[in-house]
Design a protein around this motif. Structure first.
Motif, PDB file in Angstrom:
ATOM      1  N   THR A  52      43.893  48.326  41.504  1.00  0.00           N
ATOM      2  CA  THR A  52      43.225  47.619  40.580  1.00  0.00           C
ATOM      3  C   THR A  52      43.965  46.344  40.090  1.00  0.00           C
ATOM      4  O   THR A  52      43.624  45.436  40.036  1.00  0.00           O
ATOM      5  CB  THR A  52      42.877  48.232  39.327  1.00  0.00           C
ATOM      6  N   ALA A  53      45.286  46.568  39.613  1.00  0.00           N
ATOM      7  CA  ALA A  53      46.145  45.502  39.347  1.00  0.00           C
ATOM      8  C   ALA A  53      46.313  44.652  40.573  1.00  0.00           C
ATOM      9  O   ALA A  53      46.464  43.328  40.159  1.00  0.00           O
ATOM     10  CB  ALA A  53      47.347  46.009  38.786  1.00  0.00           C
ATOM     11  N   ALA A  54      46.514  45.147  41.667  1.00  0.00           N
ATOM     12  CA  ALA A  54      46.935  43.989  43.025  1.00  0.00           C
ATOM     13  C   ALA A  54      45.646  43.363  43.035  1.00  0.00           C
ATOM     14  O   ALA A  54      45.802  42.067  43.306  1.00  0.00           O
ATOM     15  CB  ALA A  54      47.037  44.927  44.087  1.00  0.00           C
ATOM     16  N   ALA A  55      44.356  43.798  43.167  1.00  0.00           N
ATOM     17  CA  ALA A  55      43.346  43.044  43.031  1.00  0.00           C
ATOM     18  C   ALA A  55      43.131  42.074  42.141  1.00  0.00           C
ATOM     19  O   ALA A  55      42.535  40.914  42.345  1.00  0.00           O
ATOM     20  CB  ALA A  55      41.979  43.957  43.092  1.00  0.00           C
ATOM     21  N   ALA A  56      43.252  42.263  40.796  1.00  0.00           N
ATOM     22  CA  ALA A  56      43.264  41.341  39.750  1.00  0.00           C
ATOM     23  C   ALA A  56      44.309  40.329  40.001  1.00  0.00           C
ATOM     24  O   ALA A  56      44.090  39.085  39.790  1.00  0.00           O
ATOM     25  CB  ALA A  56      43.592  41.947  38.627  1.00  0.00           C
ATOM     26  N   GLU A  59      43.201  37.978  42.829  1.00  0.00           N
ATOM     27  CA  GLU A  59      41.804  37.042  42.474  1.00  0.00           C
ATOM     28  C   GLU A  59      42.608  35.868  41.538  1.00  0.00           C
ATOM     29  O   GLU A  59      41.890  34.752  41.454  1.00  0.00           O
ATOM     30  CB  GLU A  59      40.840  37.996  41.582  1.00  0.00           C
ATOM     31  N   ALA A  60      43.432  36.189  40.639  1.00  0.00           N
ATOM     32  CA  ALA A  60      44.097  35.326  39.768  1.00  0.00           C
ATOM     33  C   ALA A  60      44.775  34.178  40.621  1.00  0.00           C
ATOM     34  O   ALA A  60      44.796  32.981  40.360  1.00  0.00           O
ATOM     35  CB  ALA A  60      45.040  35.704  38.913  1.00  0.00           C
ATOM     36  N   VAL A  61      45.343  34.326  41.704  1.00  0.00           N
ATOM     37  CA  VAL A  61      46.095  33.859  42.552  1.00  0.00           C
ATOM     38  C   VAL A  61      45.104  32.848  43.349  1.00  0.00           C
ATOM     39  O   VAL A  61      45.192  31.552  43.705  1.00  0.00           O
ATOM     40  CB  VAL A  61      47.043  34.675  43.522  1.00  0.00           C
ATOM     41  N   GLU A  62      44.016  33.382  43.685  1.00  0.00           N
ATOM     42  CA  GLU A  62      43.083  32.642  44.395  1.00  0.00           C
ATOM     43  C   GLU A  62      42.250  31.850  43.626  1.00  0.00           C
ATOM     44  O   GLU A  62      41.949  30.790  44.298  1.00  0.00           O
ATOM     45  CB  GLU A  62      41.893  33.710  45.207  1.00  0.00           C
ATOM     46  N   ALA A  63      41.823  32.196  42.444  1.00  0.00           N
ATOM     47  CA  ALA A  63      40.886  31.345  41.429  1.00  0.00           C
ATOM     48  C   ALA A  63      41.456  29.744  41.469  1.00  0.00           C
ATOM     49  O   ALA A  63      41.057  28.810  41.637  1.00  0.00           O
ATOM     50  CB  ALA A  63      41.003  31.925  40.316  1.00  0.00           C
ATOM     51  N   PRO A  64      42.928  29.649  41.045  1.00  0.00           N
ATOM     52  CA  PRO A  64      43.525  28.239  40.979  1.00  0.00           C
ATOM     53  C   PRO A  64      43.605  27.648  42.157  1.00  0.00           C
ATOM     54  O   PRO A  64      43.432  26.167  42.420  1.00  0.00           O
ATOM     55  CB  PRO A  64      44.783  28.521  40.416  1.00  0.00           C
ATOM     56  N   ALA A  65      43.780  28.527  43.428  1.00  0.00           N
ATOM     57  CA  ALA A  65      44.005  27.624  44.589  1.00  0.00           C
ATOM     58  C   ALA A  65      42.468  27.200  45.133  1.00  0.00           C
ATOM     59  O   ALA A  65      42.569  26.061  45.897  1.00  0.00           O
ATOM     60  CB  ALA A  65      44.414  28.602  45.634  1.00  0.00           C
TER      61      ALA A  65
END
Length: 67
Positions: A52-56, A59-65
């Motif tokens: 779950t933490a890895a998925a979060a 998602e956090a890395v992909e959102a700014p990109a």
């Protein structure tokens, strides 16, 4: 007479000691099994939390990109 009584006391003491060792071994085996079961459950729960933490993080890395 004293030798007979002392011999019986010695045999009785050995019997009591041998019974305690068997009980200790049985208790140790039960404790080991319980610890193994608990450890397995904890590892499985930890794996779910890590996923779950890895998925979060992904998602956090992909959102700014994406911006």
């Amino acid at each position: 007479m004293k030798k007979v009584i002392l011999s019986l006391v010695f045999v009785a003491a050995l019997t009591v000691v041998s019974c305690k060792e068997k009980e200790a071994e049985a208790t140790m085996e039960e404790t080991t099994e319980a610890v193994e079961e608990t450890a397995t459950e904890v590892v499985e729960e930890a794996a779910a939390v890590v996923d779950t933490a890895a998925a979060a993080v992904e998602e956090a890395v992909e959102a700014p990109a994406a911006q």
